[in-house]
Design an enzyme around this catalytic site. Structure first.
Site, PDB file in Angstrom:
ATOM      1  N   ASP A   1      35.614  43.425  15.874  1.00 26.84           N
ATOM      2  CA  ASP A   1      36.577  42.989  14.845  1.00 26.84           C
ATOM      3  C   ASP A   1      37.925  42.842  15.538  1.00 26.84           C
ATOM      4  OD1 ASP A   1      37.766  42.458  12.334  1.00 26.84           O
ATOM      5  OD2 ASP A   1      38.288  44.559  12.057  1.00 26.84           O
TER       6      ASP A   1
ATOM      7  N   TYR B   1      43.910  38.593  13.044  1.00 27.13           N
ATOM      8  CA  TYR B   1      43.172  37.335  13.188  1.00 27.13           C
ATOM      9  C   TYR B   1      43.477  36.413  12.001  1.00 27.13           C
ATOM     10  CZ  TYR B   1      40.019  38.672  17.059  1.00 27.13           C
ATOM     11  OH  TYR B   1      39.480  39.005  18.270  1.00 27.13           O
ATOM     12  N   GLY B   2      43.848  37.042  10.885  1.00 30.51           N
ATOM     13  CA  GLY B   2      44.055  36.285   9.643  1.00 30.51           C
ATOM     14  C   GLY B   2      45.195  35.289   9.715  1.00 30.51           C
TER      15      GLY B   2
ATOM     16  N   CYS C   1      33.902  40.839  11.088  1.00 32.52           N
ATOM     17  CA  CYS C   1      35.197  40.297  10.678  1.00 32.52           C
ATOM     18  C   CYS C   1      34.933  38.986   9.939  1.00 32.52           C
ATOM     19  CB  CYS C   1      36.014  40.039  11.940  1.00 32.52           C
ATOM     20  SG  CYS C   1      37.559  39.175  11.654  1.00 32.52           S
ATOM     21  N   ASN C   2      35.373  38.922   8.704  1.00 28.48           N
ATOM     22  CA  ASN C   2      35.171  37.692   7.916  1.00 28.48           C
ATOM     23  C   ASN C   2      35.890  36.507   8.542  1.00 28.48           C
ATOM     24  OD1 ASN C   2      34.114  38.571   4.881  1.00 28.48           O
ATOM     25  ND2 ASN C   2      35.214  40.179   5.933  1.00 28.48           N
ATOM     26  N   THR C   3      37.113  36.754   8.979  1.00 29.98           N
ATOM     27  CA  THR C   3      37.925  35.664   9.529  1.00 29.98           C
ATOM     28  C   THR C   3      37.238  35.060  10.754  1.00 29.98           C
ATOM     29  OG1 THR C   3      39.817  36.987   8.834  1.00 29.98           O
ATOM     30  CG2 THR C   3      40.275  35.093  10.234  1.00 29.98           C
TER      31      THR C   3
ATOM     32  N   CYS D   1      37.563  41.067   3.591  1.00 28.91           N
ATOM     33  CA  CYS D   1      38.108  41.400   4.915  1.00 28.91           C
ATOM     34  C   CYS D   1      37.610  42.803   5.193  1.00 28.91           C
ATOM     35  CB  CYS D   1      39.631  41.373   4.885  1.00 28.91           C
ATOM     36  SG  CYS D   1      40.398  42.121   6.355  1.00 28.91           S
ATOM     37  N   THR D   2      37.106  43.037   6.403  1.00 29.57           N
ATOM     38  CA  THR D   2      36.467  44.328   6.669  1.00 29.57           C
ATOM     39  C   THR D   2      37.458  45.489   6.736  1.00 29.57           C
ATOM     40  OG1 THR D   2      36.466  43.782   9.029  1.00 29.57           O
ATOM     41  CG2 THR D   2      34.447  43.346   7.795  1.00 29.57           C
ATOM     42  N   HIS D   3      38.737  45.185   6.742  1.00 30.22           N
ATOM     43  CA  HIS D   3      39.722  46.270   6.670  1.00 30.22           C
ATOM     44  C   HIS D   3      39.830  46.850   5.245  1.00 30.22           C
ATOM     45  CE1 HIS D   3      41.062  44.753  10.566  1.00 30.22           C
ATOM     46  NE2 HIS D   3      41.910  45.749  10.672  1.00 30.22           N
TER      47      HIS D   3
HETATM   48  N1  DGL Z   1      38.975  42.451   9.488  1.00 32.93           N
HETATM   49  C1  DGL Z   1      39.146  41.063   9.548  1.00 32.93           C
HETATM   50  C2  DGL Z   1      38.374  40.316   8.489  1.00 32.93           C
HETATM   51  O1  DGL Z   1      37.355  40.777   8.056  1.00 32.93           O
HETATM   52  C3  DGL Z   1      40.455  40.428   9.839  1.00 32.93           C
HETATM   53  C4  DGL Z   1      41.710  41.183   9.842  1.00 32.93           C
HETATM   54  C5  DGL Z   1      42.759  40.427  10.589  1.00 32.93           C
HETATM   55  O2  DGL Z   1      42.833  40.609  11.799  1.00 32.93           O
HETATM   56  O3  DGL Z   1      43.491  39.646   9.989  1.00 32.93           O
HETATM   57  O4  DGL Z   1      38.741  39.231   8.096  1.00 32.93           O
END
Ligand code: DGL
Length: 264
Positions: A10, A42-43, A73-75, A184-186
């Protein structure tokens, strides 16, 4: 049987929500977690940047002999999983995307909400999921800038995080949405807070367990499940190793050891 580790990555600590679900469901698998905390968020990155970073991470994990890579990570999934599959055809990839299909099935009001990073919220991939699975639903699609950074800093219970959540959840609260996808996995690490703010009638959906199930299914199909009596858990970060240890330990409520800082 294949006792080699599974790679999970991630942009930071968020992917640990998926890591935790895999560890619980597959306790005999060794796992290597890669947090690209040096490049979070990453977003707010372009597709080209995401291809570059995720390609380098996949290369790093493959050098460590992983048998599968979970893009936690979804993004990164919505922007780069196709690119990764093409670039590394020898490795199976499992990704994570907002659970639009589940939300569309479960809503009673006909309004669903998806919380994700700005890059996921604006992606053609998410637009495609909505078109395919929720064409007749009202969709509140919120790009929650800054939220992943709060989790990254270990700030899950601070006033600043609450204030940010107030802002991002306002369009959801002002709607009829009764189901909300954590895209988002966060965000699963903010679940309690989000739940309290949205109230009892709103159900939250987090894809960690479905992703772990998919990992198990794919490994089973390939006859590649592990039977490690003592599985190992290694962690790499492109950020600060001590910060990772502290924040990951707090989020997982356990001590996190074996963290190495690396460059990619
Ligand atoms: N955890 C990530 C996701 O699932 C992205 C978080 C990020 O870096 O913006 O999208």
């Amino acid at each position: 049987m294949d006792n080699r580790p599974i790679g999970v990555f991630d942009s930071g600590v968020g992917g640990l929500s998926i890591w935790r679900a895999i560890r619980r469901m597959l306790p005999q698998e060794s796992l290597i977690f890669f947090a690209d905390s040096g490049h979070v968020p990453y977003g707010e990155k372009s597709t080209a940047e995401l291809h570059d970073l995720t390609g380098r991470i996949a290369g790093f994990l493959i050098e460590r002999d992983v048998k599968m890579i979970v893009v936690a990570c979804n993004t990164a999934t919505v922007h780069a999983i196709g690119y990764l599959r093409e670039s590394f055809p020898e490795i199976p990839f499992v990704g994570v995307v907002p659970v639009v299909k589940t939300l569309a099935r479960r809503t009673r009001t006909g309004t669903i909400a998806v919380l994700s990073t700005p890059a996921t919220a604006q992606s053609p991939y998410l637009a495609g999921l909505i078109e395919e699975f929720a064409p007749d639903k009202r969709v509140i699609n919120v790009g929650c800038d800054g939220l992943e950074n709060m989790v990254e800093a270990g700030e899950v219970g601070t006033r600043a995080t609450t204030a940010l959540l107030e802002r991002h959840l306002a369009p959801v609260r002002g709607s009829e949405a009764d189901v909300v996808g954590l895209g988002c996995t966060h965000y699963p690490f903010l679940r309690g807070r989000i739940k309290r703010m949205l109230g009892r009638g709103v159900h939250l959906y987090d894809p960690s367990r479905p992703v772990a199930r998919r990992v198990r299914q794919l490994l089973r199909e390939r006859d590649a499940l592990a039977a490690n009596p003592k599985p190992t858990y290694g962690f790499y970060t492109t950020g600060d190793a001590d910060v990772f240890k502290r924040v990951a330990g707090r989020l997982l409520r356990t001590s996190v050891r074996d963290v190495e800082r690396v460059e990619i």
